[in-house]
Design a protein around this motif. Structure first.
Motif, PDB file in Angstrom:
ATOM      1  N   ILE A 160       0.839  -1.205   0.000  1.00 15.35           N
ATOM      2  CA  ILE A 160       0.000   0.000   0.000  1.00 15.35           C
ATOM      3  C   ILE A 160       0.871   1.252   0.000  1.00 15.35           C
ATOM      4  O   ILE A 160       0.603   2.222  -0.714  1.00 15.35           O
ATOM      5  CB  ILE A 160      -0.951  -0.001   1.213  1.00 15.35           C
ATOM      6  N   ALA A 161       1.937   1.230   0.811  1.00 12.44           N
ATOM      7  CA  ALA A 161       2.862   2.371   0.856  1.00 12.44           C
ATOM      8  C   ALA A 161       3.511   2.598  -0.501  1.00 12.44           C
ATOM      9  O   ALA A 161       3.670   3.735  -0.955  1.00 12.44           O
ATOM     10  CB  ALA A 161       3.929   2.133   1.921  1.00 12.44           C
ATOM     11  N   LEU A 162       3.872   1.502  -1.173  1.00 11.84           N
ATOM     12  CA  LEU A 162       4.486   1.612  -2.502  1.00 11.84           C
ATOM     13  C   LEU A 162       3.503   2.230  -3.493  1.00 11.84           C
ATOM     14  O   LEU A 162       3.866   3.139  -4.253  1.00 11.84           O
ATOM     15  CB  LEU A 162       4.926   0.234  -2.989  1.00 11.84           C
ATOM     16  N   ALA A 163       2.251   1.746  -3.472  1.00 10.04           N
ATOM     17  CA  ALA A 163       1.237   2.291  -4.385  1.00 10.04           C
ATOM     18  C   ALA A 163       1.002   3.774  -4.114  1.00 10.04           C
ATOM     19  O   ALA A 163       0.867   4.576  -5.056  1.00 10.04           O
ATOM     20  CB  ALA A 163      -0.071   1.512  -4.234  1.00 10.04           C
ATOM     21  N   PHE A 164       0.974   4.141  -2.846  1.00  4.30           N
ATOM     22  CA  PHE A 164       0.767   5.548  -2.495  1.00  4.30           C
ATOM     23  C   PHE A 164       1.939   6.399  -2.970  1.00  4.30           C
ATOM     24  O   PHE A 164       1.758   7.490  -3.517  1.00  4.30           O
ATOM     25  CB  PHE A 164       0.580   5.697  -0.984  1.00  4.30           C
ATOM     26  N   GLY A 165       3.157   5.897  -2.771  1.00  4.71           N
ATOM     27  CA  GLY A 165       4.351   6.636  -3.189  1.00  4.71           C
ATOM     28  C   GLY A 165       4.419   6.805  -4.698  1.00  4.71           C
ATOM     29  O   GLY A 165       4.718   7.890  -5.203  1.00  4.71           O
ATOM     30  N   ILE A 166       4.117   5.723  -5.427  1.00  5.33           N
ATOM     31  CA  ILE A 166       4.112   5.794  -6.892  1.00  5.33           C
ATOM     32  C   ILE A 166       3.034   6.760  -7.360  1.00  5.33           C
ATOM     33  O   ILE A 166       3.245   7.565  -8.278  1.00  5.33           O
ATOM     34  CB  ILE A 166       3.884   4.400  -7.506  1.00  5.33           C
ATOM     35  N   GLY A 167       1.862   6.687  -6.722  1.00  7.87           N
ATOM     36  CA  GLY A 167       0.789   7.606  -7.081  1.00  7.87           C
ATOM     37  C   GLY A 167       1.189   9.052  -6.851  1.00  7.87           C
ATOM     38  O   GLY A 167       0.920   9.929  -7.675  1.00  7.87           O
ATOM     39  N   LEU A 168       1.864   9.286  -5.739  1.00  6.27           N
ATOM     40  CA  LEU A 168       2.282  10.643  -5.382  1.00  6.27           C
ATOM     41  C   LEU A 168       3.201  11.237  -6.441  1.00  6.27           C
ATOM     42  O   LEU A 168       3.045  12.394  -6.844  1.00  6.27           O
ATOM     43  CB  LEU A 168       2.983  10.617  -4.025  1.00  6.27           C
ATOM     44  N   GLN A 169       4.136  10.451  -6.936  1.00  6.87           N
ATOM     45  CA  GLN A 169       5.054  10.983  -7.942  1.00  6.87           C
ATOM     46  C   GLN A 169       4.444  10.972  -9.336  1.00  6.87           C
ATOM     47  O   GLN A 169       4.997  11.570 -10.263  1.00  6.87           O
ATOM     48  CB  GLN A 169       6.386  10.228  -7.902  1.00  6.87           C
ATOM     49  N   ASN A 170       3.301  10.299  -9.496  1.00  2.00           N
ATOM     50  CA  ASN A 170       2.609  10.343 -10.785  1.00  2.00           C
ATOM     51  C   ASN A 170       1.938  11.688 -11.035  1.00  2.00           C
ATOM     52  O   ASN A 170       1.673  12.051 -12.181  1.00  2.00           O
ATOM     53  CB  ASN A 170       1.559   9.232 -10.875  1.00  2.00           C
ATOM     54  N   PHE A 171       1.641  12.412  -9.958  1.00  2.00           N
ATOM     55  CA  PHE A 171       0.998  13.721 -10.120  1.00  2.00           C
ATOM     56  C   PHE A 171       1.886  14.674 -10.930  1.00  2.00           C
ATOM     57  O   PHE A 171       1.452  15.217 -11.948  1.00  2.00           O
ATOM     58  CB  PHE A 171       0.647  14.324  -8.764  1.00  2.00           C
ATOM     59  N   PRO A 172       3.136  14.885 -10.509  1.00  2.00           N
ATOM     60  CA  PRO A 172       3.991  15.765 -11.328  1.00  2.00           C
ATOM     61  C   PRO A 172       4.278  15.194 -12.710  1.00  2.00           C
ATOM     62  O   PRO A 172       4.453  15.948 -13.672  1.00  2.00           O
ATOM     63  CB  PRO A 172       5.272  15.890 -10.496  1.00  2.00           C
ATOM     64  N   GLU A 173       4.329  13.868 -12.837  1.00  2.00           N
ATOM     65  CA  GLU A 173       4.563  13.275 -14.154  1.00  2.00           C
ATOM     66  C   GLU A 173       3.413  13.582 -15.103  1.00  2.00           C
ATOM     67  O   GLU A 173       3.613  13.871 -16.279  1.00  2.00           O
ATOM     68  CB  GLU A 173       4.771  11.761 -14.035  1.00  2.00           C
ATOM     69  N   GLY A 174       2.169  13.502 -14.581  1.00  6.79           N
ATOM     70  CA  GLY A 174       1.010  13.818 -15.408  1.00  6.79           C
ATOM     71  C   GLY A 174       1.047  15.255 -15.881  1.00  6.79           C
ATOM     72  O   GLY A 174       0.789  15.557 -17.055  1.00  6.79           O
ATOM     73  N   ALA A 175       1.403  16.164 -14.958  1.00  6.22           N
ATOM     74  CA  ALA A 175       1.500  17.581 -15.318  1.00  6.22           C
ATOM     75  C   ALA A 175       2.645  17.812 -16.295  1.00  6.22           C
ATOM     76  O   ALA A 175       2.544  18.651 -17.203  1.00  6.22           O
ATOM     77  CB  ALA A 175       1.705  18.423 -14.061  1.00  6.22           C
ATOM     78  N   ALA A 176       3.723  17.055 -16.136  1.00  2.00           N
ATOM     79  CA  ALA A 176       4.893  17.215 -16.997  1.00  2.00           C
ATOM     80  C   ALA A 176       4.615  16.784 -18.431  1.00  2.00           C
ATOM     81  O   ALA A 176       5.359  17.145 -19.343  1.00  2.00           O
ATOM     82  CB  ALA A 176       6.068  16.416 -16.446  1.00  2.00           C
ATOM     83  N   MET A 263       9.452   8.675   0.450  1.00  2.00           N
ATOM     84  CA  MET A 263       9.149   7.277   0.155  1.00  2.00           C
ATOM     85  C   MET A 263       9.739   6.359   1.206  1.00  2.00           C
ATOM     86  O   MET A 263       9.108   5.368   1.609  1.00  2.00           O
ATOM     87  CB  MET A 263       9.718   6.914  -1.237  1.00  2.00           C
ATOM     88  N   MET A 264      10.922   6.667   1.686  1.00  3.41           N
ATOM     89  CA  MET A 264      11.538   5.868   2.749  1.00  3.41           C
ATOM     90  C   MET A 264      10.710   5.938   4.005  1.00  3.41           C
ATOM     91  O   MET A 264      10.479   4.933   4.688  1.00  3.41           O
ATOM     92  CB  MET A 264      12.968   6.376   3.010  1.00  3.41           C
ATOM     93  N   LEU A 265      10.231   7.147   4.341  1.00  4.82           N
ATOM     94  CA  LEU A 265       9.384   7.322   5.515  1.00  4.82           C
ATOM     95  C   LEU A 265       8.107   6.487   5.397  1.00  4.82           C
ATOM     96  O   LEU A 265       7.719   5.788   6.342  1.00  4.82           O
ATOM     97  CB  LEU A 265       9.042   8.801   5.685  1.00  4.82           C
ATOM     98  N   LEU A 266       7.468   6.555   4.234  1.00  4.53           N
ATOM     99  CA  LEU A 266       6.232   5.809   4.028  1.00  4.53           C
ATOM    100  C   LEU A 266       6.461   4.304   4.162  1.00  4.53           C
ATOM    101  O   LEU A 266       5.694   3.604   4.831  1.00  4.53           O
ATOM    102  CB  LEU A 266       5.656   6.104   2.640  1.00  4.53           C
ATOM    103  N   ASP A 267       7.527   3.827   3.542  1.00  2.00           N
ATOM    104  CA  ASP A 267       7.773   2.392   3.549  1.00  2.00           C
ATOM    105  C   ASP A 267       8.147   1.875   4.916  1.00  2.00           C
ATOM    106  O   ASP A 267       7.662   0.823   5.360  1.00  2.00           O
ATOM    107  CB  ASP A 267       8.868   2.042   2.537  1.00  2.00           C
ATOM    108  N   VAL A 268       8.987   2.610   5.622  1.00  2.00           N
ATOM    109  CA  VAL A 268       9.420   2.168   6.952  1.00  2.00           C
ATOM    110  C   VAL A 268       8.291   2.314   7.967  1.00  2.00           C
ATOM    111  O   VAL A 268       8.051   1.439   8.797  1.00  2.00           O
ATOM    112  CB  VAL A 268      10.663   2.956   7.419  1.00  2.00           C
ATOM    113  N   ALA A 269       7.550   3.425   7.882  1.00  2.00           N
ATOM    114  CA  ALA A 269       6.482   3.684   8.852  1.00  2.00           C
ATOM    115  C   ALA A 269       5.299   2.744   8.645  1.00  2.00           C
ATOM    116  O   ALA A 269       4.707   2.249   9.617  1.00  2.00           O
ATOM    117  CB  ALA A 269       6.019   5.139   8.752  1.00  2.00           C
ATOM    118  N   LEU A 270       4.946   2.473   7.374  1.00  2.00           N
ATOM    119  CA  LEU A 270       3.777   1.650   7.092  1.00  2.00           C
ATOM    120  C   LEU A 270       4.123   0.191   6.868  1.00  2.00           C
ATOM    121  O   LEU A 270       3.298  -0.691   7.107  1.00  2.00           O
ATOM    122  CB  LEU A 270       3.048   2.194   5.854  1.00  2.00           C
ATOM    123  N   GLY A 271       5.343  -0.050   6.364  1.00  2.00           N
ATOM    124  CA  GLY A 271       5.702  -1.439   6.028  1.00  2.00           C
ATOM    125  C   GLY A 271       6.416  -2.157   7.133  1.00  2.00           C
ATOM    126  O   GLY A 271       6.499  -3.371   7.115  1.00  2.00           O
TER     127      GLY A 271
END
Length: 271
Positions: A160-176, A263-271
């Motif tokens: 879930i953390a990975l999906a959230f992190g990938i989604g988060l960086q997809n926002f600027p990619e979409g705009a780019a 991303m490290m924070l998300l993975d360590v905190a949630l995973g």
């Protein structure tokens, strides 16, 4: 409680739902074209750097590290699947990079890579971003596929953390993708459609990755490492060079540091 409830669902379905989320965030980023006709180069550099940082962190914390741990638990030499899978993922993206026609943002059509084609510039631009999304969708799918082979709640929360992190960086990619297309003369709606279409490959790759690791359990450490290698290839081949445009390259470096740390924070905190 939510994690326990989600664990009852088929991992392929979870992978599909998670990659639909990452696709939707890409579309959300693409929707910025309805508000802006151009994007500041320094901001774009920072966003691309952020995306690179997220992908680098995800490659280790969410993919390579679990792959090594799984190999150790299985009693096999831990570095073998990590190295073989990692290099195979990079080789796979290299082959696609040489075959699939695509054009990086800011370059003229004569700089298009892959097999020579008469495809329109807009299609080539979208295909370049699509290359980013193949390993991202695959990584999320493989991570959720691992849930079927390990009942530890941390495996699901890590996915879930990975999906959230990938989604988060997809926002600027979409705009780019969408905003530069608008600057090149596309209508807002057309630029948005091309931008969000660049993310459609993620659910496809996600379902494929989850299904493969469900079907062949010994493949899991290799699949995780494969996704990591593919992501690192994209970072080094495309994201980092594209984020270094202009004179203020320190902004892309700062973006990468922030993306990695988050991303490290998300993975360590949630995973």
């Amino acid at each position: 409680m939510i994690i326990e409830h989600l664990s009852n669902y088929n991992p392929v379905f979870l992978a599909f739902a998670a990659t639909l989320f990452t696709w939707m965030v890409t579309a959300l980023g693409s929707s910025m074209v309805f508000f802006f006709k151009s994007i500041n180069q320094n901001l774009l550099n920072a966003m691309l750097g952020f995306a690179a940082g997220v992908m680098i962190a995800a490659s280790f914390w969410s993919l390579l590290k679990p792959a090594i741990e799984m190999a150790e638990e299985a009693g096999t030499t831990p570095w073998v699947p990590a190295v073989v899978g990692f290099l195979s993922g990079g080789a796979f993206l290299l082959i696609i990079d040489k075959i699939l026609p695509h054009l990086h943002l800011g370059l003229s059509e004569d700089k298009a890579e892959g097999i020579s084609t008469s495809w329109h510039r807009s299609i080539l631009l979208v295909l370049a971003i699509t290359l980013h999304n193949i390993p991202e969708g695959l990584a999320v799918g493989v991570a959720f596929g691992a849930v079927a082979h390990n009942s530890d709640p941390s495996v699901l929360t890590g996915a879930i953390a990975l999906a959230f992190g990938i989604g988060l960086q997809n926002f600027p990619e979409g705009a780019a993708v969408s905003v530069p297309l608008r600057r090149e003369g596309f209508s807002r709606l057309k630029a948005f459609n091309y931008g969000q279409l660049s993310g459609i490959v993620e659910p496809i790759a996600g379902v494929l990755g989850a299904y493969l690791v469900l079907s062949i359990e010994p493949l899991l450490p290799y699949a995780l490492s494969f996704a990591a290698g593919a992501m690192i290839f994209v970072v080094v081949e495309e994201l980092i060079p594209e984020s270094q445009s202009g004179n203020k390259t320190d902004l892309s470096t700062i973006g990468a540091m922030i993306g990695f740390a988050l991303m490290m924070l998300l993975d360590v905190a949630l995973g």
